[in-house]
Design an enzyme around this catalytic site. Structure first.
Site: not given
Length: 558
Positions: A69, A104, A162
């Site tokens: 990305e 992150h 989830r």
């Protein structure tokens, strides 16, 4: 923008990275929690980062597929909690801002996200629900976006299928139990509420802090050890405020290298953001952990930082302000704290707990004592002079020099134990109370124990708790240090050797990768601290090493 193809050939991926333009983010397709993710700034580092990312992803998720990305350099991380049932209903439970991150991985989250326009909130909510509907989703999910603060655009990042760690903040602002929602949907029931009903139910602001066993002063490396002290803030909920702690550990439990280092989640809720943050800061300073490093002090500094309090920080917040927060964490304790810590340690260490009720303080017949306390800012020396009754004088030489400061102390209360104990003390005429804990062998390794004693002191106060974590060095202990000529490389944390990329006798360059260690399913690269010849390499892939264990030595060139 990026590459989401199935072809995982390394050279193809490298070509795609160059086409996207650096910096690029390599992400595991099945990843999450910051695992299986590498930021690459230049072409020559791509293949090594790709290999590491794939290896970590395979171990964590049994899938080494990756995507690439474009790296948005100043984004906010905004995500939407979504739910869908088998009856065609889908809703979102509003957005969460998770921009406060390290490696992150989120450390502070809040709901709703501050300083977003209503139009942006609605557009994100609509997009998240549309994504769930498009794949026929059922159950709980989280749709994550990157919000570009410069352009106002937002980009789909990923969907986690989830409930996530930070779901309690969504529960707090809606008054809903999302685990109950999951069970009802799984049983075939329709969603308990409509989108309009959720809008009516939403109120207040919630913040969550993730409490980790890690060392912020060592680049947030995970830490292991025994939770000698674990005292959580008092939990409560009223119509005006709430404090909640989600935890899976108890005092006395051991944090090992085999699991994620999270100790607990601390969640606060208030009528507005200012109240939620006030409760968060007070509760963080009431959270007591001793026995291993934690990020509690760092969290308190981050949550009280003016820019975070203003709202709308980006994922670069710690890159821009982390050093200042760490500097505040390493500031030497106040001289009063050093005086109290030294006095309590002297009495505790010399076997004097029964002297509290006596007519005079004497430590093994002595009226004076000297205690060295190692702080993050350097050593402090406290000279103690025991007077009559319960009086003693503490003369503190703080780290960095300066004139000594003298304090008069009167101690009273029960005796102290190694597990920690309450105390009351009068310092220069001001009565304070708190807790004290000490533990032996805080440095060294299993094969090279040390006589050092760790001292943790918490002082109660109206603004929360001042915490000082100190070390009293053993007289015969000398930590293994580097030679300026031949630096020694030691393990920065306990872990497993995954790869050895050089051999004894190899000529290596400063910064060259020599070993890969794995701890808590995350990889850490060990590089050469200087150029020279590799020597003393005694570990092979699969070996387990303690923190501080000797890994290798670099022999300087003649």
């Amino acid at each position: 923008p990026g590459y989401h193809g199935k072809d995982q050939d390394p050279e193809l991926l490298r070509h795609e990275a160059n086409a996207i333009g650096y910096p690029v983010l390599i992400k595991a397709v099945s990843g999450g929690g910051g695992k299986g993710m590498r930021l690459v700034w230049r072409d020559e580092d791509f293949l090594e980062s790709l290999e590491s990312c794939k290896r970590e992803a395979l171990k964590s998720f049994a899938d080494d597929s990756v995507i690439l990305e474009r790296f948005v350099q100043a984004p906010r991380h905004v995500e939407l909690q979504v739910f869908a049932d088998s009856h065609g209903n889908a809703v979102h439970l509003f957005e969460r801002d998770c921009s406060m991150q390290r490696r992150h991985q989120k450390i502070l989250e809040e709901a709703p996200a501050p300083h977003l326009s209503d139009a942006t909130r609605d557009a994100m909510g609509d997009a998240a629900v549309a994504a769930a509907r498009a794949v026929g989703y059922r159950g709980a999910g989280t749709v994550e976006f990157l919000y570009d603060t410069e352009t106002g655009e937002f980009f789909f990042c990923e969907m986690n299928t989830r409930l996530q760690v930070e779901h309690p903040v969504s529960e707090m602002i809606t008054g809903q139990d999302l685990v109950e929602w999951q069970l009802r949907v799984a049983a075939g029931e329709p969603l308990p509420m409509t989108q309009d009903e959720l809008r009516e139910a939403r109120r207040g602001h919630a913040v969550e802090a993730r409490v980790y066993a890690e060392n912020p002063l060592k680049d947030f490396l995970p830490a292991t050890g025994v939770l000698d002290v674990l005292q959580e803030p008092r939990q409560y909920r009223t119509d005006e405020a709430a404090v909640r702690v989600d935890s899976g550990v108890r005092q006395g439990d051991e944090v090992t290298m085999h699991y994620d280092p999270m100790i607990a989640k601390l969640i606060t809720w208030g009528r507005d953001r200012d109240e939620a943050l006030r409760l968060m800061n007070a509760s963080l300073r009431q959270f007591r952990v001793a026995g291993l490093p934690t990020n509690l002090d760092f969290l308190a500094g981050a949550a009280s930082h003016p820019e975070f309090r203003a709202g709308g920080v980006t994922t670069k917040f710690l890159e821009d302000h982390g050093e200042a927060i760490l500097a505040a964490c390493t500031a030497p304790p106040a001289s009063e704290e050093l005086a109290v810590a030294a006095a309590l340690h002297a009495l505790d260490a010399r076997g004097a707990p029964r002297l509290w009720g006596g007519d005079d303080f004497r430590v093994h017949g002595e009226r004076t004592s000297s205690v060295t306390l190692e702080t993050a800012a350097g050593p402090a020396v406290v000279q103690l002079a025991f007077g009559g009754g319960q009086l003693l004088t503490a003369t503190v030489q703080a780290p960095g020099g300066g004139a000594p400061v003298e304090h008069e102390l009167v101690l009273r209360g029960p005796g102290l134990g190694l597990g920690g104990g309450r105390f009351r003390v009068v310092v220069d005429g001001v009565a304070v109370s708190g807790s004290f804990a000490s533990r032996a062998g805080v440095r060294g390794t299993a094969n090279a124990p040390s006589p050092d004693v760790g001292v943790d002191l918490w002082l109660d106060g109206a603004a929360g708790l001042a915490h000082a974590s100190l070390i009293v060095p053993g007289e015969s202990f000398a930590a293994a240090g580097d030679s300026a000529a031949n630096p020694t490389v030691t393990a920065p944390m306990p872990g497993k050797v995954v790869q050895v990329l050089a051999r004894d006798g190899d000529a290596v360059s400063e910064g060259q990768t020599l070993l890969i260690l794995e701890a808590m399913k995350m990889e850490h690269t060990i590089v050469a601290p200087a150029s020279g010849t590799l020597a003393g390499l005694s570990h092979a892939p699969g070996d387990l090493v303690d923190e501080g264990a000797r890994l290798l030595e670099i022999v300087a060139a003649e």
